[in-house]
Design an enzyme around this catalytic site. Structure first.
Site, PDB file in Angstrom:
ATOM      1  N   GLY A  29      31.738  40.390  46.085  1.00 53.02           N
ATOM      2  CA  GLY A  29      31.785  39.162  46.854  1.00 53.02           C
ATOM      3  C   GLY A  29      32.426  39.361  48.212  1.00 53.02           C
ATOM      4  O   GLY A  29      32.907  40.446  48.563  1.00 53.02           O
ATOM      5  N   LEU A  98      30.490  32.942  41.328  1.00 59.80           N
ATOM      6  CA  LEU A  98      29.533  32.297  42.234  1.00 59.80           C
ATOM      7  C   LEU A  98      28.675  33.328  42.957  1.00 59.80           C
ATOM      8  O   LEU A  98      27.596  33.010  43.456  1.00 59.80           O
ATOM      9  CB  LEU A  98      30.261  31.402  43.234  1.00 59.80           C
ATOM     10  CG  LEU A  98      30.951  30.165  42.647  1.00 59.80           C
ATOM     11  CD1 LEU A  98      31.392  29.220  43.751  1.00 59.80           C
ATOM     12  CD2 LEU A  98      30.046  29.430  41.663  1.00 59.80           C
ATOM     13  N   GLU A 105      32.245  42.159  36.377  1.00 63.97           N
ATOM     14  CA  GLU A 105      33.635  41.953  36.783  1.00 63.97           C
ATOM     15  C   GLU A 105      34.543  41.859  35.564  1.00 63.97           C
ATOM     16  O   GLU A 105      35.601  42.490  35.518  1.00 63.97           O
ATOM     17  CB  GLU A 105      33.743  40.692  37.631  1.00 63.97           C
ATOM     18  CG  GLU A 105      33.139  40.839  39.022  1.00 63.97           C
ATOM     19  CD  GLU A 105      33.034  39.540  39.794  1.00 63.97           C
ATOM     20  OE1 GLU A 105      32.780  39.601  41.002  1.00 63.97           O
ATOM     21  OE2 GLU A 105      33.196  38.461  39.184  1.00 63.97           O
TER      22      GLU A 105
END
Length: 229
Positions: A29, A98, A105
Site C-alpha cells: 500500500g 483496502l 499481510e
C-alpha cells in the site's frame, strides 16, 4: 505537509527500527511503499548489511527488488514487519485490506516478532468500522453463499470492483467489503473465519505492538492503550 509527506514521516520512524541482519516483512500500500523506499535507501548506503525480506504483495516485491533489497522464500521467523493500516484503535487493533493484500499481510505479519503499523493520523478511530469497511477475501465460487451468510450476520456487503469488473487479488480471489451498524469485531472475527469460502478478513486484532502516526506537528510513537489522549 501533504498526506504523502505525513506517510513518509511515519515510515521513516518505523524503518529506523530495521537493523543489519534482520529478516523483514514488507507491507503493501501507499504508506508501506514509503517504508520500503527508506529501507532500500539505507541498504544502498551500506547501513543494513545482511537483511533479507519477504513482501506481502506482488507490487511490494517488485519495488523491493528494484531497490536491491535481498528477497527470500517465506519460511516464518521474521524479526520485524512494517505495514500501513486503514483504521487504528488506541489498543492498536486495525482494519487492513483496502489495497487488497490482506491475506498475504496477515500470513507474513503473524510470523513477525514485532509488527509496526504506520499511517497519518486520519486513520485513528475509537472503534473499528467508523470509517472503513471490513475487507474479506473470498474464493470466487463462494461469492453468493458467503455474501448471504455475511448478511445473516448483519453486514451490508459490496463486491469490490475495479474498472467495472470484480477486483481480483494477487491470490486470484475477490474482495467483499462489509459494514455493520453495530458489531463486536473480536466476537465476529472467528465466526467470519469459519465461513467456508472465506480466505481471510482484514481484522488485525492484538497483532501490532507499536505504531507511528504522523500529524502536521509530529510523529507519535504508540503502544496499546485504553483510549486516545
Amino acid at each position: 505537509m501533504s498526506i504523502d509527506d505525513l506517510k513518509r514521516a511515519a515510515a521513516e520512524k518505523a524503518a529506523h527500527h530495521v537493523q543489519p541482519g534482520m529478516k523483514l516483512g514488507l507491507g503493501s500500500g501507499s504508506t508501506a511503499k514509503h517504508a520500503i523506499d527508506v529501507i532500500g535507501e539505507r541498504f544502498q548506503k551500506g547501513e543494513l548489511a545482511g537483511i533479507q525480506a519477504v513482501a506481502t504483495s506482488n507490487a511490494s516485491d517488485a519495488q523491493a527488488r528494484a531497490l536491491g533489497i535481498p528477497m527470500m522464500p517465506f519460511e516464518g521467523g521474521l524479526d520485524l514487519a512494517i505495514d500501513g493500516m486503514d483504521e487504528l484503535t488506541p489498543q492498536l487493533d486495525a482494519i487492513k485490506g483496502l489495497g487488497g493484500a490482506l491475506t498475504r499481510e496477515k500470513i507474513v505479519e503473524a510470523r513477525a516478532d514485532l509488527l509496526i503499523l504506520i499511517a497519518d493520523d486520519s486513520k485513528k478511530v475509537t472503534t473499528l468500522g467508523e470509517k472503513s469497511p471490513l475487507p474479506i477475501e473470498v474464493i470466487p465460487l463462494a461469492e453468493a453463499v458467503v455474501t448471504r451468510e455475511l448478511e445473516q450476520l448483519g453486514a451490508t456487503v459490496s463486491l469490490r470492483t475495479h474498472d467495472d469488473a470484480p477486483f481480483i487479488t494477487d491470490n486470484h480471489n475477490i474482495i467483499l467489503d462489509c459494514r455493520w451498524q453495530t458489531w463486536q469485531p473480536h466476537d465476529l472475527a472467528p465466526i467470519i473465519t469459519a465461513i467456508p469460502g472465506v480466505v481471510e478478513h482484514g481484522l488485525f486484532l492484538g497483532m501490532a505492538k507499536l505504531a507511528y502516526l504522523a500529524s502536521e506537528d509530529s510523529v507519535i510513537e504508540l503502544e496499546p492503550r485504553e483510549a486516545w489522549s
